[in-house]
Design an enzyme around this catalytic site. Structure first.
Site, PDB file in Angstrom:
ATOM      1  N   GLY A 171       0.428  -1.062   0.264  1.00  0.00           N
ATOM      2  CA  GLY A 171       0.167  -0.580  -0.117  1.00  0.00           C
ATOM      3  C   GLY A 171       1.074   1.748  -0.325  1.00  0.00           C
ATOM      4  O   GLY A 171       2.104   0.979   0.170  1.00  0.00           O
ATOM      5  N   CYS A 209       5.027  -6.021   1.870  1.00  0.00           N
ATOM      6  CA  CYS A 209       6.033  -4.755   1.016  1.00  0.00           C
ATOM      7  C   CYS A 209       5.091  -3.958   2.681  1.00  0.00           C
ATOM      8  O   CYS A 209       5.597  -4.153   3.834  1.00  0.00           O
ATOM      9  CB  CYS A 209       5.553  -4.491   0.175  1.00  0.00           C
ATOM     10  SG  CYS A 209       6.483  -2.319  -0.535  1.00  0.00           S
ATOM     11  N   TYR A 210       3.974  -2.681   2.427  1.00  0.00           N
ATOM     12  CA  TYR A 210       3.505  -2.004   3.298  1.00  0.00           C
ATOM     13  C   TYR A 210       2.733  -3.201   4.626  1.00  0.00           C
ATOM     14  O   TYR A 210       2.842  -3.138   5.898  1.00  0.00           O
ATOM     15  CB  TYR A 210       2.417  -1.608   3.069  1.00  0.00           C
ATOM     16  CG  TYR A 210       1.813  -0.493   4.162  1.00  0.00           C
ATOM     17  CD1 TYR A 210       1.523   0.477   4.345  1.00  0.00           C
ATOM     18  CD2 TYR A 210       0.467  -1.174   4.486  1.00  0.00           C
ATOM     19  CE1 TYR A 210       1.712   0.981   5.832  1.00  0.00           C
ATOM     20  CE2 TYR A 210       0.583  -0.805   5.579  1.00  0.00           C
ATOM     21  CZ  TYR A 210       0.465   0.680   6.242  1.00  0.00           C
ATOM     22  OH  TYR A 210       0.037   1.381   7.396  1.00  0.00           O
ATOM     23  N   HIS A 240       7.157  -7.451  -3.973  1.00  0.00           N
ATOM     24  CA  HIS A 240       6.046  -8.420  -4.580  1.00  0.00           C
ATOM     25  C   HIS A 240       6.009  -9.191  -5.278  1.00  0.00           C
ATOM     26  O   HIS A 240       6.363  -8.959  -6.527  1.00  0.00           O
ATOM     27  CB  HIS A 240       5.460  -7.179  -5.537  1.00  0.00           C
ATOM     28  CG  HIS A 240       4.589  -5.034  -5.131  1.00  0.00           C
ATOM     29  ND1 HIS A 240       3.927  -6.005  -3.907  1.00  0.00           N
ATOM     30  CD2 HIS A 240       5.391  -4.724  -4.161  1.00  0.00           C
ATOM     31  CE1 HIS A 240       4.110  -4.357  -3.853  1.00  0.00           C
ATOM     32  NE2 HIS A 240       4.989  -3.970  -3.531  1.00  0.00           N
ATOM     33  N   GLU A 289       3.758 -11.067  -6.195  1.00  0.00           N
ATOM     34  CA  GLU A 289       2.827 -11.459  -7.343  1.00  0.00           C
ATOM     35  C   GLU A 289       2.818 -10.733  -8.486  1.00  0.00           C
ATOM     36  O   GLU A 289       2.440 -11.511  -9.617  1.00  0.00           O
ATOM     37  CB  GLU A 289       1.444 -10.789  -6.554  1.00  0.00           C
ATOM     38  CG  GLU A 289       1.532  -9.282  -6.204  1.00  0.00           C
ATOM     39  CD  GLU A 289       1.939  -8.912  -5.251  1.00  0.00           C
ATOM     40  OE1 GLU A 289       2.482  -9.827  -4.861  1.00  0.00           O
ATOM     41  OE2 GLU A 289       2.084  -7.449  -4.445  1.00  0.00           O
ATOM     42  N   ASP A 314     -19.453 -12.604 -20.686  1.00  0.00           N
ATOM     43  CA  ASP A 314     -19.968 -12.837 -18.913  1.00  0.00           C
ATOM     44  C   ASP A 314     -21.344 -12.881 -19.015  1.00  0.00           C
ATOM     45  O   ASP A 314     -21.814 -13.734 -18.950  1.00  0.00           O
ATOM     46  CB  ASP A 314     -19.689 -11.465 -18.437  1.00  0.00           C
ATOM     47  CG  ASP A 314     -17.778 -11.283 -18.368  1.00  0.00           C
ATOM     48  OD1 ASP A 314     -16.803 -12.402 -18.812  1.00  0.00           O
ATOM     49  OD2 ASP A 314     -17.919  -9.845 -18.464  1.00  0.00           O
ATOM     50  N   LYS A 353     -12.213 -12.926 -14.853  1.00  0.00           N
ATOM     51  CA  LYS A 353     -12.589 -13.156 -16.335  1.00  0.00           C
ATOM     52  C   LYS A 353     -11.683 -14.175 -17.167  1.00  0.00           C
ATOM     53  O   LYS A 353     -13.092 -14.970 -17.217  1.00  0.00           O
ATOM     54  CB  LYS A 353     -11.697 -12.172 -17.180  1.00  0.00           C
ATOM     55  CG  LYS A 353     -12.254 -12.035 -18.879  1.00  0.00           C
ATOM     56  CD  LYS A 353     -13.157 -10.792 -18.713  1.00  0.00           C
ATOM     57  CE  LYS A 353     -13.576 -10.676 -20.273  1.00  0.00           C
ATOM     58  NZ  LYS A 353     -15.297 -10.067 -20.369  1.00  0.00           N
TER      59      LYS A 353
END
Ligand code: XMP
Length: 524
Positions: free
Chosen positions: A63, A90-91, A181, A183, A238, A380
């Site tokens: 963040g 991180c944060y 990070h 990710e 969708d 998605k």
């Protein structure tokens, strides 16, 4: 409080969001590992929430705040008493250290943004299985502050030049803290960390689309009972997957309304109607409203005015046809998880309206309908997987996105029937070319825009004075940013020749090489 939506018997992982730009990616990585997780902003996560959610593990996201600042965001202290594995990123790492007795200091020469390299300490850490097979691991850092003293019970397992505590852990409590990070794409081995983390947390990996299908069907039946549901079908992935799923749950209690506004691609209306009516035997109202839409759009050139007209007419028409269904109580929508996160995010959504996106928002209130949103938990690609699970044709599931206002926003300037016809033909040739060359699935979206200019050409021995068109093809992961697709010159040349030869009305073809930003994907 934000309601969680998952069926409760899955192992659940809670991601507490502190506003990082990439929090959604954490959820993506976990879902890929068949782990059910939800993202909730820190300010809704209190003790009662934790008790209700009952997580099997917790991740504290990154963040933009600084833990040194007064009133910086915190998770409830209770989170550290749940006796479940925790990963701080991180944060999330810094807030964890601060709350557990460590210390965080401001940057002053120790900030790191971008690529960095982490080297291991002598002692091995289970979380790092499969790491450090090379001497140092590439990671992605983005921090101003840094941890200057780790909390009691923690040890160091990896360091980078500017983050001596890049990887730390309290192995007794299964608390892990990383400054980088894992990710993001630029931490190439990051997925391995998540894999190890959920293995340590003993997740069963029970989040699969076939399990989801069964649960969603049961949930729809429980929600709807014997009431009627209407669903606006656009022909996109969708709404189609939502319709098929709901139909499987409640059969003919569902009626779909497909509005043909005259701005669809070649053969699209027939394709959609055939698939749903014939293959699924689904009650479907095919509302042919071309006259209405094209009439109202006559002489309109301004992009926002076009969008507003189409959005309003769509609601009017949908309402009119929905009345034919009689006493529907529910409206089905193909809302996806990223939309849900956006709407609950404490940092809010985009602040500037670039385009008024057209959807059926506002309908439920106007019509006094309740919502059925069976895709609210899905990303998605999970919707695509569910579509495959439900037996929708692969060619349908892999379709490029198509905007609600349709060809109107691919026809800058005034919209006329002849221009739309030319555009439809050119688009069909272009997409055929892309498919023939096996490129369709590599491209996020491809289409033709017909330009409001006519140019001089020579064909045979004659002069031509016809429209110019632009080909567009982009790669993207979410439509938010995009890059133009690098076709070969041979492909572009062949396609231009085909369009000019096969589509009367076009005598010049250009290729749009603008990325987003600064461009947008659509032309209007
Ligand atoms: P832009 O042009 O904003 O498009 O870069 C990003 C993505 O959104 C689609 N798009 C829309 N989809 N209603 C939709 O359902 C709309 O009004 C709309 N406008 C743009 C666009 O096709 C691309 O995939």
């Amino acid at each position: 409080m934000t309601q969680t939506i998952a069926p409760t018997d899955h192992d659940r992982l809670l991601i507490i969001d502190f506003g990082s730009q990439v929090t959604q990616l954490i959820a993506r990585r976990l879902r890929e590992l068949n782990v059910f997780c939800e993202i909730h902003p820190f300010n809704v996560v209190d003790e009662a929430f934790l008790a209700d959610f009952n997580p099997k593990a917790v991740i504290l996201s990154g963040g933009p705040a600084s833990v040194i600042d007064a009133n910086s965001p915190r998770p409830p202290a209770r989170v550290f008493e749940l006796d479940v594995p925790i990963l701080g990123i991180c944060y999330g790492q810094q807030v964890m250290m601060e709350m557990l007795g460590g210390k965080v200091e401001r940057g002053h020469g120790t900030a790191e943004f971008g690529r960095a390299y982490v080297t291991p300490e002598a002692e091995k850490l289970d979380l790092l299985q499969g790491w450090f097979t090379v001497e140092r691991e590439q990671v992605w850092m983005s921090h101003g502050d840094h941890v200057s003293k780790i909390a009691p019970g923690f040890k160091v397992f990896g360091t980078s030049p500017n983050a001596p505590f890049a990887i730390t852990a309290d192995t007794d409590r299964n608390f892990f803290a990383v400054q980088f990070h894992p990710e993001v794409h630029h931490t190439p081995n990051g997925a391995r960390l998540y894999e190890n983390f959920i293995r340590l947390a003993e997740f069963k990996g029970d989040w699969t689309m076939s399990a989801y299908r069964e649960e969603a069907i049961a949930a729809i039946r429980a929600q709807v009972g014997d009431q009627k549901v209407i669903c606006g079908l656009s022909g996109g992935v969708d709404s189609s997957v939502a319709a098929v799923l709901i139909h499987e749950a409640i059969g003919d209690q569902l009626t779909c309304v497909f509005v043909d506004h005259g701005l669809l691609r070649k053969g699209e209306a027939e394709e959609v109607v055939k698939m749903f009516r014939d293959n699924y035997n689904m009650p479907l109202i095919h509302a042919d409203e071309q006259e209405l839409f094209l009439g109202e759009l006559d002489g309109v050139s301004d992009p926002e005015t076009k969008r507003k007209i189409i959005g309003k007419l769509f609601i009017d028409v949908f309402q009119k046809h929905a009345k034919e269904v009689g006493d529907a109580t529910f409206l089905a929508q193909g809302t996806l998880y990223p939309d849900v996160i956006e709407s609950v995010s404490f940092s809010g959504g985009p602040s500037v309206t670039i385009k008024s996106h057209h959807n059926v928002g506002g309908l439920p209130e106007k019509m006094g309908l309740k919502l059925v949103e069976p895709l609210r938990e899905l990303f998605k690609d999970e919707v695509r997987a569910l579509g495959r699970e439900l037996g929708l044709p692969t060619s349908f599931i892999g379709r490029h996105p198509f905007p609600g206002p349709g060809l109107a926003i691919r026809c800058p300037g005034e919209i006329t029937r002849p221009k739309l016809d030319i555009l439809r033909e050119a688009d069909a040739v272009y997409i055929d070319q892309i498919r023939k060359h096996g490129l369709y699935d590599e491209i996020w979206q491809a289409f033709v825009a017909i330009l409001p200019v006519r140019t001089v050409g020579v064909m045979g021995d004659g002069r031509t004075y016809d429209f110019a068109c632009a080909l567009r093809a982009v790669t993207s992961v979410d439509g938010m940013t995009a890059d133009y697709y690098p076709f070969t010159h041979e492909f572009l040349g062949e396609t231009a020749t085909r369009i000019i030869n096969e589509v009367p009305g076009i005598n010049r073809v250009t290729y749009d090489i603008t990325s987003k930003p600064p461009g947008t994907i659509e032309w209007e």
